[in-house]
Design a protein around this motif. Structure first.
Motif, mmCIF file in Angstrom:
data_model
loop_
_atom_site.group_PDB
_atom_site.id
_atom_site.type_symbol
_atom_site.label_atom_id
_atom_site.label_comp_id
_atom_site.label_asym_id
_atom_site.label_seq_id
_atom_site.Cartn_x
_atom_site.Cartn_y
_atom_site.Cartn_z
ATOM 1 N N GLU A 266 0.832 -1.205 0.000
ATOM 2 C CA GLU A 266 0.000 0.000 0.000
ATOM 3 C C GLU A 266 0.863 1.249 0.000
ATOM 4 O OE1 GLU A 266 -3.533 2.228 -0.012
ATOM 5 O OE2 GLU A 266 -3.047 0.142 -0.512
ATOM 6 N N ARG B 271 2.401 1.715 -3.518
ATOM 7 C CA ARG B 271 1.348 2.092 -4.462
ATOM 8 C C ARG B 271 1.014 3.578 -4.331
ATOM 9 N NH1 ARG B 271 -3.680 3.285 -4.631
ATOM 10 N NH2 ARG B 271 -3.995 3.007 -2.388
ATOM 11 N N ARG B 272 0.901 4.056 -3.093
ATOM 12 C CA ARG B 272 0.578 5.462 -2.889
ATOM 13 C C ARG B 272 1.734 6.368 -3.326
ATOM 14 N NH1 ARG B 272 -2.385 5.659 3.096
ATOM 15 N NH2 ARG B 272 -4.314 4.595 2.449
ATOM 16 N N GLY C 299 1.606 6.727 -6.950
ATOM 17 C CA GLY C 299 0.354 7.214 -7.508
ATOM 18 C C GLY C 299 -0.385 6.190 -8.312
ATOM 19 N N LEU C 300 -0.302 4.943 -7.948
ATOM 20 C CA LEU C 300 -0.953 3.872 -8.702
ATOM 21 C C LEU C 300 -2.331 3.587 -8.118
ATOM 22 C CD1 LEU C 300 2.073 1.396 -8.958
ATOM 23 C CD2 LEU C 300 1.293 3.019 -10.686
ATOM 24 N N ASP C 301 -3.242 3.262 -9.001
ATOM 25 C CA ASP C 301 -4.576 2.883 -8.538
ATOM 26 C C ASP C 301 -4.607 1.464 -7.999
ATOM 27 O OD1 ASP C 301 -5.598 5.340 -9.275
ATOM 28 O OD2 ASP C 301 -6.038 4.664 -11.318
ATOM 29 N N ALA C 302 -3.684 0.625 -8.474
ATOM 30 C CA ALA C 302 -3.619 -0.776 -8.044
ATOM 31 C C ALA C 302 -2.153 -1.223 -8.090
ATOM 32 C CB ALA C 302 -4.471 -1.653 -8.950
ATOM 33 N N TYR D 92 8.555 -1.969 -9.443
ATOM 34 C CA TYR D 92 7.570 -1.884 -8.372
ATOM 35 C C TYR D 92 7.817 -2.971 -7.321
ATOM 36 C CZ TYR D 92 3.081 -2.581 -6.035
ATOM 37 O OH TYR D 92 2.096 -2.749 -5.092
#
Length: 992
Positions: free
Chosen positions: A695, A698-699, A702-705, A749
C-alpha cells in the motif's frame, strides 16, 4: 455386671469383650476401668493387663492377683501401667516376657525426675557385668547373656520413659533427650561387650563414638537408626596397624551387638554411613585422618550433618577433641561456593526417595513435614551461626528459640513453628511407640488413627480431629518455611509491624549471599525500593516478596530475577491489576519468578511489554498464523503511516514471542511446537508487513492498483517450520506483473515493495529485530532481489548447482499472492524431488560440500563436540543426512516431500531407507540440540551455537531443559552421549 454398651461409651470398641475382661480382673476390675478407658486403646490395654496377670501367675501362684490389688490401690501406678499397655503392644509384649518389670512403674518419682545420663550409663554397663567406673569397661557376662541382658535393660528404661511420656506428659524435649541419653549408654554397653569379644588387642586403641543426626542433637525417636562416626587413636607405644584392626573390630562388633536379632529382640541399627566417604570409606579413622578429609574433600551436606555431632560413648577425651576439631569447619560452611544449592539438592534427594504411595502421609520427609522444619532451622543456623555463637545448638527447638531471640526469626512465627514441630514429632513418637518399629507414615485405617488421636489427648472424634490437626500443621510448616528465610530480609530494609524479625543489614547480606545472590547489597537496595513507604502497593509487595525471594533463590540467576521484578514493578506498580494478580493468582507469580530468574530474552521482552505479565495467567500455546495475522490486520486500519502500522504489527509479534518463550520456560512447550509457533508468527508478520509495504509503494507511485503480485518463499529452518529464537528469516521473493503492466515497471515496483518490507522491519523498535535474509536467492547477494517465476525457471534450468536444489528442499511459499505461491511450488517440486533421484555424481558433490562446511565453517576456538550447529551429531549432521535421503528417494517416496526434518526422517524409516533405531537416534539428537539452542538464546538473551562454558549459564540452560538444580553436568553428559550416537549414525547413513 456392667453392660457392653456402658464400656463402649467409656471408649472400648468391643463392649462385650471388655465386660468379660473386666470381670476376669475380679475386685480390681472396677477401680481400673477408668484408667483403662483413658488409655490410647482401652481394648489393647485390657488385653495386655490380662496377659501380664497370666505371666506373673506362671512365675508364682497368685502373683497376678497381688499385682492387680496393688495397682488398683495406687492411682499413679495404674495410670502409668494402663497408658503404656494401651499405646504400645511392643512394650506390653515385653512386660509379658519380663512381668517382674511392672514394678518399675510403681516409682513415684517417674512423673518428676529424668534420669541423669551417667546413671543410665552405669545401669547399662552393670547389666552386661562391666565395671562402670573403669577407664575401658569390659563385659563380664558370657557373650550371649550379655547381649540379651543389654536388650532387656534397654527395654526396662524405655518402659519407664514411655510411662513418663504417656501418663505424665513430660514433654517432647525431655523425652527425646532421655531416649538420646539412653542410646549413648547403650552404645557404651555394646562397646563393653565388643571389648570382651576382641580381647587383648582392644587395649591397643582408644575409640570414641560420635553421635550424629537426631541422637547427636539430643532429639532421638523411640525407634530410629543411630547415626554415628567412629574415631580412634593408638594408645602410647601401640602399633598403628594393630590399633586400626582393633578399632575396626570394636566398631563392627558394636554395630552387630545393637542390631542383631536374638530371643530378646533387637535394639536399633547403628548407621555409620555419615562417615567420610560414606559406605565406601573406612569404618574408623584417626582424628588426623578425619581432619584431612574434612579440610580437602568434604561436601557441604557433610558439614550440615556435623552440626549435630556430639561425643556420646567410648573415650571421652578423644570424642571431645573430635568435636572441637570439626566445629570451626561447620560454622564456616556457609561461606563455601554452592552452599545453598548443595543444601537444596540434599533436601530434593530426600523428597525424591519418598515412595509415591507414602508421599502424602509422610510425617518426616514429605512436604510440610519434620524435615522441612529441620532443614530450614539448620540452614539459618549455618548462615548466621558464623558470627553468632548463641545459635550453635544441636536440638531443633532449642536452635529455633535462639533464632527467635536473636531476631533471625519472628517471635510469632517461631511460636507457630514450635507448635507445629512439637505436634508432628509427638505424632511420630506415638506411631513408633505402638510396635517399636521405625516408621514415619501416618496410617490410614480408622482404628490406628483413633488410637493415635487418643494417645495425644483427642477423645472426641479422635480419628477425624487428628487428621484435621495434622493437615493444619503441615500447611503451617509449608507457609512458615518461606517466611523463615525471606520475610526477615524485609525487616532489614522496611518498616514491618510489631514482632517481626529484625535482621541487621550485615545479617541480611549474609543470608542473601548464602541463598545464592551474587550481589547481596544490590538485592537489599531492590528490596528497599520495593517495600519502602506506607502505601497499599508497598503492603502488597511486603506480602509477595517472601514468596518471590524463595522462587528467585531457586532460579539460576536470583539477582537478575529480583532486579527484573523491580523494573517491571516500577513500570506497572500503579496499575490496579498488577500486584493484585500476583497476590491472588499464585501461578502467575511463580511463573513470573521462573521467567525473570532464568531468561534474559523473556525478561527483555517483559520490560518492553510489561502488560505481558497478564499472559502468564493465560494459555501459553502459540497462536496460529491466521489468528496472529487477523489481529495485526485489524490494527492497520488505525495507523496513519506505514511506520506506525509496522510498529503495531511488531507489538503483536513482541507479545507473541513472549507467549512462546514463557510457554517454553514454564510449560515445557515441545520444541517442534516452538519452531512451528515462531515460524507461523513470522508468516503473519511478513504478510502484514507486505500488505503495508504494498500500500505504501502504491501510494508513493500514484498507482490505482499494485503493478505486480508478490509472494514470499521461506527457506532454510524457516521453510522447515523449525525457526529458533535467534534465527533470521531466510526468504526468496517472487513476483508476477499484473495484466497490462510492462515487465520492467512491474519489476521496479516489486523491488521497491521488497525494499520497503526490509526497511520497515529494520526500523529501531522495542522488540527483537526480524532480519530478512535473501542470500539464498539465485546468484546470492549479486542476484536481483526479486524475480518472476519464469526467471527462476530459466536460472534453475541453466545455471543452478546441486546445493541450490538441496536448499529448495526446505522452500515453502508462506506469504503473498496465493496463486503465485502455488505456481512457484509447482516449479520447484520436480527440481528438488527428482523422479529418479539425483545421480551418484551429485551425491558425491553433496558429500564434498558437507566436508568443506565441516572443515571451514566451524568458528575458530569452537569445540566440535559441543557446537550446536556444526558439531558432531549436531543440527547440520542430522539435517544433511535427511536431505540427502530426500534428494535420492523423494521422487518415489511421497512422505519425503516435506520441508520439515522430523516428518521426513519418519517417512524415511517407514520406507525402510533407514532403520527405525537409527531414525530414532537422529530424531532424539535433533530435538535435543534444537532445545539446547533455544535454551541458550532464552538464557543469554542472544543466539549462540555453542554450549555455554560459563557455569551459571550452563546451569540455567539445564533448568530450561527440565533438569533439576545442580544437574548441569548430567545435562552435558546427556548431550555428549546423544550427539555421539547420532554422529555414528551419520557416519553410516550419510557417508557410506
Amino acid at each position: 455386671m456392667t453392660s457392653a454398651g456402658t464400656y463402649v461409651r467409656k471408649g472400648f470398641v468391643d463392649g462385650a469383650a471388655a465386660a468379660r475382661g473386666i470381670e476376669q480382673l475380679g475386685d480390681a476390675g472396677l477401680p481400673l476401668t477408668d484408667e483403662l478407658a483413658a488409655s490410647a486403646d482401652p481394648d489393647a490395654a485390657l488385653d495386655g493387663l490380662l496377659r501380664l496377670v497370666d505371666a506373673l501367675d506362671e512365675q508364682a501362684e497368685g502373683a497376678g492377683r497381688e499385682m492387680l490389688a496393688e495397682v488398683a490401690d495406687d492411682e499413679g501406678t495404674a495410670m502409668r501401667l494402663c497408658s503404656v499397655l494401651g499405646a504400645s503392644t511392643a512394650l506390653a509384649h515385653h512386660l509379658a516376657r519380663h512381668p517382674e518389670q511392672w514394678r518399675e512403674l510403681t516409682d513415684p518419682t517417674l512423673g518428676s525426675t529424668r534420669p541423669a545420663a551417667y546413671a543410665l550409663r552405669e545401669a547399662l554397663l552393670t547389666a552386661v557385668g562391666a565395671d562402670p567406673h573403669a577407664d575401658e569397661p569390659v563385659a563380664g557376662l558370657p557373650d550371649k547373656e550379655a547381649v540379651d541382658a543389654l536388650r532387656v535393660e534397654y527395654r526396662r528404661h524405655l518402659l519407664r520413659l514411655a510411662s513418663r511420656d504417656l501418663a505424665h506428659h513430660v514433654g517432647l524435649d525431655d523425652a527425646a533427650a532421655e531416649i538420646s541419653d539412653l542410646a549413648g549408654a547403650t552404645l557404651d554397653g555394646a562397646l563393653a561387650v565388643a571389648r570382651a569379644r576382641v580381647g587383648e588387642p582392644a587395649h591397643a586403641v582408644r575409640l570414641a563414638i560420635i553421635a550424629m543426626g537426631k541422637c547427636g542433637g539430643h532429639e532421638l525417636n523411640y525407634i530410629s537408626d543411630v547415626d554415628v562416626v567412629f574415631v580412634h587413636e593408638p594408645v602410647d607405644g601401640a602399633d598403628e596397624g594393630t590399633a586400626l584392626r582393633a578399632a575396626t573390630q570394636l566398631a563392627s562388633h558394636l554395630m552387630r551387638i545393637c542390631s542383631d536379632h536374638t530371643r530378646e529382640g533387637t535394639i536399633w541399627p547403628v548407621d555409620a554411613n555419615l562417615r567420610p566417604e560414606g559406605s565406601q570409606g573406612p569404618l574408623v579413622r584417626t582424628l588426623a585422618s578425619h581432619e584431612g578429609y574434612y579440610d580437602k574433600w568434604a561436601k557441604t551436606w557433610e558439614f550440615q550433618a556435623l552440626l549435630k555431632a556430639r561425643a556420646v560413648a567410648g573415650d571421652v577425651d578423644l570424642g571431645r577433641r573430635y568435636c572441637e576439631m570439626v566445629a570451626p569447619m561447620v560454622w564456616s560452611a556457609a561461606g563455601r561456593d554452592g552452599f545453598v544449592s548443595d543444601v537444596q539438592a540434599m533436601r530434593r534427594r530426600v523428597v525424591d526417595h519418598i515412595p509415591a504411595h507414602e508421599a502424602e502421609r509422610q510425617i518426616k520427609l514429605g512436604s510440610g513435614g519434620l524435615r522441612d522444619v529441620e532443614f530450614a532451622v539448620q540452614l539459618l543456623q549455618l548462615v548466621h551461626g558464623r558470627s553468632d555463637p548463641s545459635l550453635r545448638e544441636g536440638a531443633t527447638l532449642s536452635a529455633l528459640a535462639r533464632l527467635s531471640e536473636g531476631g533471625y526469626v519472628g517471635r510469632v512465627d517461631a511460636e507457630k513453628l514450635h507448635e507445629a514441630y512439637t505436634f508432628l514429632r509427638t505424632l511420630e513418637h506415638r506411631i513408633q511407640l505402638h510396635q517399636l518399629r521405625r516408621t514415619h507414615v501416618l496410617p490410614e485405617d480408622e482404628a490406628s488413627l483413633r488410637r493415635l488421636g487418643r494417645s495425644i489427648g483427642i477423645f472426641s472424634e479422635p480419628a477425624a480431629q487428628l487428621d484435621r490437626q495434622w493437615r493444619h500443621h503441615r500447611r503451617e510448616v509449608r507457609r512458615l518455611h518461606e517466611k523463615l528465610f525471606y520475610r526477615p530480609l524485609l525487616g532489614a530494609v522496611a518498616k514491618l509491624p510489631g514482632t517481626e524479625a529484625r535482621l541487621s543489614l550485615e545479617a541480611a547480606e549474609a543470608r542473601l549471599s548464602a541463598l545464592g545472590y551474587a550481589d547481596p547489597r544490590a538485592a537489599l537496595r531492590h528490596l528497599e525500593a520495593l517495600t519502602s513507604g506506607v502505601s497499599r502497593t508497598s503492603d502488597i509487595q511486603r506480602t509477595l516478596l517472601p514468596v518471590l525471594l524463595e522462587w528467585f533463590a531457586d532460579s539460576p540467576d536470583p539477582d537478575a530475577g529480583l532486579f527484573g521484578f523491580r523494573r517491571i514493578s516500577e513500570s506497572l506498580g500503579r496499575s490496579p491489576w498488577y500486584l493484585t494478580m500476583l497476590r491472588d493468582e499464585g501461578q502467575v507469580a511463580q511463573r513470573l519468578a521462573v521467567v525473570l530468574g532464568t531468561s534474559r530474552y523473556a525478561t527483555d521482552l517483559l520490560e518492553r511489554e510489561p502488560q505481558g505479565v497478564k499472559m502468564l495467567g493465560e494459555s501459553l500455546v502459540p497462536l496460529s498464523a491466521e489468528a496472529a495475522l487477523a489481529e495485526m490486520q485489524s490494527l492497520l486500519e488505525r495507523a496513519e503511516t506505514p511506520e506506525a502500522a509496522v510498529v503495531a504489527v511488531r507489538a503483536v509479534r513482541r507479545r507473541e514471542l513472549l507467549r512462546i518463550a514463557c510457554g517454553d520456560l514454564v510449560a515445557g512447550t515441545d520444541v517442534a511446537v516452538v519452531g512451528q509457533g515462531l515460524s507461523r508468527l513470522t508468516d503473519a508478520t511478513l504478510q502484514a508487513t507486505l500488505d503495508i509495504a504494498t500500500e505504501s509503494v502504491r501510494r508513493q507511485r500514484g498507482l490505482d492498483a499494485p503493478a505486480s503480485r508478490i509472494a514470499v518463499i521461506a527457506m532454510g529452518r524457516y521453510g522447515g517450520f523449525e525457526l529458533s529464537y535467534g534465527s533470521d528469516a531466510d526468504v526468496m521473493f517472487v513476483h508476477e506483473p499484473v495484466d497490462g503492466v510492462e515487465a520492467q515497471a512491474a519489476s521496479s515496483y516489486a523491488t521497491a515493495v521488497v525494499a520497503e518490507v526490509r526497511r520497515l522491519l529494520s526500523l529501531p523498535a522495542s522488540d527483537p529485530p526480524l532480519e530478512v535474509d535473501a542470500d539464498l536467492r539465485p546468484e546470492g547477494k549479486n542476484g536481483p532481489m526479486v524475480r518472476t517465476v519464469e526467471s527462476y525457471a530459466a536460472y534453475y534450468a541453466k545455471w543452478s548447482h546441486v546445493w541450490e536444489f538441496q536448499a529448495l528442499l526446505r522452500a515453502d511459499a508462506v506469504a503473498g499472492d496465493p496463486d503465485l505461491r502455488a505456481r512457484f511450488t509447482e516449479l520447484i517440486d520436480p527440481l528438488r524431488f527428482p523422479a529418479k533421484g539425483i545421480p551418484e555424481s551429485a551425491v558425491v558433490e553433496v558429500r564434498r560440500i558437507k566436508a568443506r562446511v565441516d572443515d571451514e565453517r566451524l568458528p575458530r576456538g569452537a569445540d566440535r563436540h559441543t557446537h550446536l550447529k556444526l558439531g558432531r551429531g549436531g543440527l547440520a549432521d542430522v539435517e544433511w543426512t535427511v536431505q540427502l535421503l530426500q534428494m535420492r528417494h523423494a521422487g518415489r517416496v511421497e512422505g519425503l516431500r516435506t520441508p520439515q526434518t522430523l516428518p521426513a526422517l519418519q517417512a524415511a524409516a517407514d520406507a525402510d531407507l533407514i532403520s527405525s533405531e537409527d531414525a530414532e537416534t537422529l530424531a532424539e539428537a535433533w530435538r535435543l540440540v534444537s532445545r539446547v539452542r533455544n535454551a541458550v538464546t532464552l538464557v543469554r538473551g542472544r543466539p549462540s551455537d555453542q554450549l555455554p562454558r560459563d557455569s551459571r549459564e550452563r546451569a540455567a540452560v539445564a533448568r530450561v531443559l527440565g533438569y533439576p538444580q545442580g544437574a548441569s553436568d548430567q545435562m552435558v553428559n546427556d548431550y555428549l552421549r546423544t550427539t555421539r550416537r547420532a554422529h555414528a549414525v551419520v557416519e553410516r547413513v550419510f557417508w557410506e
